[in-house]
Design a protein around this motif. Structure first.
Motif, PDB file in Angstrom:
ATOM      1  N   UNK A   1      44.394  84.434  39.160  1.00 22.18           N
ATOM      2  CA  UNK A   1      45.256  84.093  38.423  1.00 22.18           C
ATOM      3  C   UNK A   1      46.021  84.799  37.183  1.00 22.18           C
ATOM      4  N   UNK A   2      46.354  84.223  36.120  1.00 27.98           N
ATOM      5  CA  UNK A   2      47.660  85.243  35.605  1.00 27.98           C
ATOM      6  C   UNK A   2      46.683  85.426  33.894  1.00 27.98           C
ATOM      7  N   UNK A   3      47.309  85.661  32.764  1.00 30.92           N
ATOM      8  CA  UNK A   3      47.399  85.990  31.290  1.00 30.92           C
ATOM      9  C   UNK A   3      49.018  85.849  31.752  1.00 30.92           C
ATOM     10  N   UNK A   4      49.311  84.708  30.657  1.00 30.12           N
ATOM     11  CA  UNK A   4      50.797  85.003  30.009  1.00 30.12           C
ATOM     12  C   UNK A   4      50.527  84.927  28.525  1.00 30.12           C
ATOM     13  N   UNK A   5      51.488  85.492  27.611  1.00 30.76           N
ATOM     14  CA  UNK A   5      52.310  85.294  26.432  1.00 30.76           C
ATOM     15  C   UNK A   5      52.332  84.857  25.853  1.00 30.76           C
TER      16      UNK A   5
ATOM     17  N   UNK B   1      46.019  81.602  30.604  1.00 29.91           N
ATOM     18  CA  UNK B   1      45.229  81.374  31.934  1.00 29.91           C
ATOM     19  C   UNK B   1      45.937  80.397  32.577  1.00 29.91           C
ATOM     20  N   UNK B   2      46.367  80.896  33.823  1.00 27.90           N
ATOM     21  CA  UNK B   2      46.743  79.800  34.254  1.00 27.90           C
ATOM     22  C   UNK B   2      46.681  80.710  35.733  1.00 27.90           C
ATOM     23  N   UNK B   3      46.681  79.524  36.495  1.00 28.00           N
ATOM     24  CA  UNK B   3      46.762  80.287  38.874  1.00 28.00           C
ATOM     25  C   UNK B   3      48.145  80.417  38.567  1.00 28.00           C
ATOM     26  N   UNK B   4      47.364  81.966  39.800  1.00 28.21           N
ATOM     27  CA  UNK B   4      48.409  82.962  40.090  1.00 28.21           C
ATOM     28  C   UNK B   4      49.318  82.453  41.047  1.00 28.21           C
ATOM     29  N   UNK B   5      50.449  81.453  40.951  1.00 31.04           N
ATOM     30  CA  UNK B   5      51.145  81.351  42.297  1.00 31.04           C
ATOM     31  C   UNK B   5      51.777  81.810  42.845  1.00 31.04           C
ATOM     32  N   UNK B   6      51.442  83.496  42.593  1.00 31.83           N
ATOM     33  CA  UNK B   6      51.815  84.477  44.164  1.00 31.83           C
ATOM     34  C   UNK B   6      50.599  85.036  45.190  1.00 31.83           C
TER      35      UNK B   6
ATOM     36  N   UNK C   1      46.376  90.642  37.411  1.00 31.19           N
ATOM     37  CA  UNK C   1      47.407  91.474  37.749  1.00 31.19           C
ATOM     38  C   UNK C   1      46.619  91.039  35.329  1.00 31.19           C
ATOM     39  N   UNK C   2      47.634  92.917  35.132  1.00 30.89           N
ATOM     40  CA  UNK C   2      47.151  93.668  34.514  1.00 30.89           C
ATOM     41  C   UNK C   2      45.804  94.446  33.959  1.00 30.89           C
ATOM     42  N   UNK C   3      45.520  94.793  32.916  1.00 23.42           N
ATOM     43  CA  UNK C   3      44.463  95.085  32.532  1.00 23.42           C
ATOM     44  C   UNK C   3      44.187  97.119  33.161  1.00 23.42           C
ATOM     45  N   UNK C   4      43.013  97.482  32.746  1.00 30.43           N
ATOM     46  CA  UNK C   4      43.159  98.937  32.977  1.00 30.43           C
ATOM     47  C   UNK C   4      43.274  99.537  34.302  1.00 30.43           C
TER      48      UNK C   4
END
Length: 285
Positions: free
Chosen positions: A189-193, A71-76, A166-169
């Motif tokens: 925030x964003x999720x990164x693999x 889990x990271x802050x979304x830089x965009x 971003x992402x999810x249902x």
């Protein structure tokens, strides 16, 4: 001074693995600690896995951390632009504790008057630590349950901000728009693999039976199924699983898993209880 709302109501290299197996199924062990002898694979992000790991270890389980996402802050995400529109927002929906922790600029500013909703009790608790009382489902901690709470049934012409990633249902946003709301998604925030190291994969291959994997995210499940070397995915697929919802049970079934047990919710306590219940059921067979 702004018032806060208070409501009373990269693919891994191919490798060859020898997967460790034991002769006996230690799920039936009577060792000290109910879960002693179990290898429990926890797939949650590192930042949110703590309560689940502590709960499992308190019952004797050996926890193997296999986070599928970071889990990271979304830089965009444009915070200045978003904050300039705060006074136009009527209601707020926080989808996870991560949404709360990554909304620090908003919380420091203070929410304008309006309703605040949380998907579950963990998210509501995170908001309460920031002085915000949120409306949350009382029983099930899911998007579907949130959409059934009073206040989100009649939303025509209301402006609602959803604090998420971003992402999810996208179920909450889609449903609220269908009900006539103007929805603004704050993807803070964003999720990164996660790219697992060779050492991590070797350690996973060396796990002795019994192996139990706990899954509470469809995205995490897809990453694990698609990114693990095939022999390691096969090892997990045929072993035992705890899914946090019936939806995830269906997703696991579609991927060929059979030994699937469903927890009451994605809360750490409910997932641990599901593991204990699985142990009791195994003993009674």
């Amino acid at each position: 001074m702004r018032r806060r709302t208070v409501l009373m109501a990269a693919p891994q290299p191919r490798a060859t693995y020898t997967v460790a197996m034991s002769v006996t199924d230690r799920f039936l062990s009577n060792d000290t600690g109910v879960l002693t002898g179990w290898n429990v694979v926890v797939t949650r992000p590192r930042d949110s896995a703590g309560p689940l790991i502590r709960g499992l270890r308190s019952h004797g389980a050996h926890v193997f951390r296999l986070p599928a996402q970071d889990i990271q802050p979304n830089p965009e995400f444009d915070w200045p632009a978003a904050l300039s529109t705060c006074d136009d927002i009527g209601d707020w929906v926080f989808t996870s504790p991560s949404a709360v922790s990554h909304a620090r600029p908003l919380l420091e500013r203070g929410l304008p008057t309006g309703h605040v909703f949380a998907v579950g009790s963990s998210t509501a608790a995170a908001l309460l630590r920031n002085g915000i009382h949120a409306i949350a489902p009382q029983q099930r901690h899911t998007s579907e349950a949130l959409l059934d709470v009073p206040g989100l049934d009649d939303v025509a012409n209301r402006r609602i901000a959803i604090i998420s990633a971003p992402g999810g249902r996208g179920l909450i946003a889609t449903t609220l728009r269908d009900r006539g709301a103007q929805v603004i998604e704050w993807l803070v925030y964003r999720r990164r693999a996660v790219a697992w190291s060779q050492r991590k994969l070797d350690a996973l291959a060396a796990l002795q039976d019994p192996v139990l994997t706990i899954i509470s995210s469809g995205e995490a499940l897809d990453i694990i199924a698609n990114s693990l070397p095939p022999v390691l995915w096969q090892r997990l697929r045929v072993a035992r699983w705890i899914a946090s919802s019936s939806r995830l049970r269906s997703a696991l079934s579609e991927k060929g898993a059979h030994q699937i047990h469903v927890a009451e919710s994605a809360l750490a306590g409910d997932l641990v209880e599901a593991a204990l219940r699985l142990h009791r059921d195994a003993l009674n067979k």
